[in-house]
Scaffold this active site. Structure first.
Site, short mmCIF file in Angstrom:
data_model
loop_
_atom_site.label_atom_id
_atom_site.label_comp_id
_atom_site.label_asym_id
_atom_site.label_seq_id
_atom_site.Cartn_x
_atom_site.Cartn_y
_atom_site.Cartn_z
N ASP A 45 97.02 69.91 -86.73
CA ASP A 45 96.62 69.95 -87.50
C ASP A 45 94.94 70.11 -87.72
OD1 ASP A 45 95.49 67.29 -86.27
OD2 ASP A 45 96.43 65.71 -87.23
N HIS A 46 94.50 70.35 -86.61
CA HIS A 46 92.85 70.78 -87.04
C HIS A 46 92.99 71.99 -86.63
CE1 HIS A 46 91.10 66.23 -87.99
NE2 HIS A 46 92.15 66.08 -86.73
N HIS A 71 93.38 69.43 -82.05
CA HIS A 71 95.20 68.82 -82.21
C HIS A 71 95.23 69.87 -82.82
CE1 HIS A 71 93.78 64.40 -81.32
NE2 HIS A 71 94.38 64.77 -80.26
N HIS A 100 87.91 69.07 -83.46
CA HIS A 100 88.53 69.27 -81.60
C HIS A 100 90.19 70.14 -81.89
CE1 HIS A 100 90.30 65.91 -84.26
NE2 HIS A 100 91.32 65.53 -83.31
#
Length: 76
Positions: A66-67, A64, A62
């Site tokens: 941090d991904h 976000h 997804h």
């Protein structure tokens, strides 16, 4: 059949000492798949002796930060 999952990072929304952002490498019959690509993924790949040139597919769970924020560095 080979099936290995190497967790490069799993528990930090921001890079911190001793903790890394979300990133895993899935090895299925020596084909490497990267799942998520947080900042610091390149360093973790080096730490585990995984060459980024062997990764053929990258999956982002997804959007976000941090991904996926490590993608630019990894792809360049």
């Amino acid at each position: 059949m080979t099936f290995d999952l190497t967790i490069l990072g799993s528990n930090s929304a921001t890079p911190a000492y001793g903790r890394n952002q979300t990133s895993q490498v899935l090895n299925i019959d020596n084909k490497l798949y990267l799942i998520d690509c947080g900042e610091g993924t390149q360093l973790q790949l080096n730490r585990y002796g995984i060459k980024s040139s062997r990764i053929k597919h990258i999956f982002i769970s997804h959007l976000h930060g941090d991904h996926y924020l490590g993608l630019v560095g990894l792809l360049s």
